[in-house]
Structure formats: C-alpha cells, structure tokens
Design an enzyme around this catalytic site. Structure first.
Site, PDB file in Angstrom:
ATOM      1  N   HIS A 157       0.820  -1.213   0.000  1.00 23.40           N
ATOM      2  CA  HIS A 157       0.000   0.000   0.000  1.00 23.40           C
ATOM      3  C   HIS A 157       0.854   1.263   0.000  1.00 23.40           C
ATOM      4  CE1 HIS A 157       0.437  -0.411   4.497  1.00 23.40           C
ATOM      5  NE2 HIS A 157       0.507   0.902   4.408  1.00 23.40           N
ATOM      6  N   ASP A 173       0.452  -7.788   1.374  1.00 20.31           N
ATOM      7  CA  ASP A 173       0.823  -6.383   1.531  1.00 20.31           C
ATOM      8  C   ASP A 173       2.339  -6.221   1.522  1.00 20.31           C
ATOM      9  OD1 ASP A 173       0.520  -3.689   1.778  1.00 20.31           O
ATOM     10  OD2 ASP A 173       0.027  -3.691   3.910  1.00 20.31           O
ATOM     11  N   SER A 182       4.477   2.586   8.047  1.00 20.74           N
ATOM     12  CA  SER A 182       4.202   1.500   7.100  1.00 20.74           C
ATOM     13  C   SER A 182       5.419   1.211   6.223  1.00 20.74           C
ATOM     14  CB  SER A 182       3.034   1.875   6.188  1.00 20.74           C
ATOM     15  OG  SER A 182       1.811   1.651   6.807  1.00 20.74           O
TER      16      SER A 182
END
Length: 255
Positions: free
Chosen positions: A88, A123, A206
């Site tokens: 992402h 992911d 992230s």
C-alpha cells in the site's frame, strides 16, 4: 493541516476503500504521512519507543508522490537494486523515490524507482531501483516465521504521540503474539500480529521492518492492529521477482 488538505486526504481514503478490501484501506492509513491524529481522532500513533542510535542494515525511506502530496513510508534495501516495503506504500503512486543513508526524515541519497512489483493478496512490494545503491548495507531476511513470544524491534519515522512525524528515526520493541491463521496483513495475506513492549508503531511507519535476532521477519502493514506482513513465506516470490538469492542458500527460487 488545513481543512482543504484534510478533505483531499479523506477523499483519497474513500476512493481507496472502493478499490480494495477495507483491510488494505486501513493499512494505507498507516503510510499516509499527511494524516494527523488531531484531525481524525486516531488513537494508534507511536507511543513511547526511543530515538534509534543508528539505522538497522538496509533501512531506507520510501517517498511516494500521489494526488495531494508525497507520502512517507519505511522500507529496506535487500539488494543493491531492490527495496522491500508494503504494497500500500507503492500502489497508486505517480512516482516513487528511495532515500538511503540517513536517520533524519527526508534526508539521504535519493534513487528513483524504476518499477514497483506487487503480488495480489499480500501487503508486500518490491521496488526495482533505477540505479544501483552500490555498497550500501542490505537487510538480511528471515527464512522462517518468528516464534510466538519472541521480541523484536520495529523502526520508522511515523507519527509520535504528539501527532507529528518524527524528524529522527525511532524504534520500539514489540512481542509476537500470533503468526498466520486469523492474523492477516492489510491485504489479507499471512501476518505477524504483535503487541507493544516498549512502544508501538503508527501512521508513517508502514513499510518499515521488524527485526528479530538480526533478521527481518516482517513489514509494517496495519498500524491499527499492530500487524506486520510476513516475510519468510514470501521469500520464493521475492527471489523469483529479483533473481537474487536472498536467504543465502546458494539458490534462487524457480519461476
């Protein structure tokens, strides 16, 4: 943050929700450096932790240009031409650059990303660099899932308890609670679920690494539930994509 900027970020989030599973949308929030806890009331910003004395091997910053600005994530150099980060962090970007060699946010030698490689349902993303990072240190990758109860260190420049991104690289210790099964990353792939020991992670972290016993076992995926994307299980895909022996066994996974 201005009201207009807040509306743009919220619109980006709503569009993303329509494109992908809600879990990925939650994960995306972890990488959006423009979102503030003050504006949206999120309660999962970094708490405690400490400034890192030095960066772990391979630690880099991943800056993705999207509509509304540039979003910051972490990542790790795993080969001179390849960076591992969260999917992402790389999807939907107009351009991506990697900053290498600094513990200060938005500093370091910049290398443009030639192409991102993402496997649906996980992911994780591999960023193919336009130029070689030369002799820069690379992150050793785990070839087995971490043991339950083991502790490790997560790194990033994400939001602190003040709601601002950290200017310096920070680190916190977390404990592994669950691996796989009902523990899934932001794209519903196998996850490593953790809880805080000396701190936790949040928006802006992230894509950053979780290291246990000197090897990277996870990639920050969903900061709301403190979930990492599992690294060991995707090593064959990484080797097929990069053409590089990443676990030191003298072989590259067959395509």
């Amino acid at each position: 943050m201005s009201q207009d900027t807040g509306k743009e970020v919220l619109l980006m989030h709503r569009r993303h929700q329509m494109r992908r599973h809600r879990g990925v949308a939650v994960g995306l929030l972890a990488g959006l450096a423009t979102i503030t806890t003050a504006s949206y009331g999120f309660v999962y910003a970094i708490t405690n932790g400490q400034e890192a004395a030095s960066a772990p091997a391979g630690m880099v910053q991943v800056a993705t240009t999207r509509e509304g600005g540039e979003n910051l994530c972490g990542g790790t150099l795993i080969d001179a031409r390849w960076v591992l980060t969260a999917a992402h962090c790389a999807e939907g970007g107009e351009s991506i650059r990697v900053l290498i060699g600094s513990t200060e946010r938005n500093k370091g030698a910049a290398i443009a990303v030639k192409a991102p490689h993402v496997e649906r349902g996980f992911d994780l993303a591999l960023l193919e660099l336009q130029d070689s990072a030369g002799s820069a240190a690379t992150a050793p990758l785990a070839d087995a899932a971490p043991a339950l109860g083991s502790t490790g260190d997560v790194f990033g420049w994400g939001m602190t308890e003040s709601g601002e991104l950290s200017d310096k690289l920070k680190t916190a210790q977390v404990k592994v609670d669950t691996v796989g099964g009902d523990c899934t990353d932001g794209a519903n792939g196998p996850g490593v679920c953790t809880s805080g020991v000396s701190g936790t992670f949040g928006p802006g972290d992230s894509g950053g690494p979780l290291f246990i016993d000197g090897k990277q076992v996870g990639v920050v995926s969903n900061s709301r539930n403190f979930v990492f994307a599992d690294v060991a299980g995707r090593l064959p895909w990484m080797e097929r994509t990069t053409g590089v022996d990443l676990n030191g066994d003298g072989q590259v996974a067959a395509g």
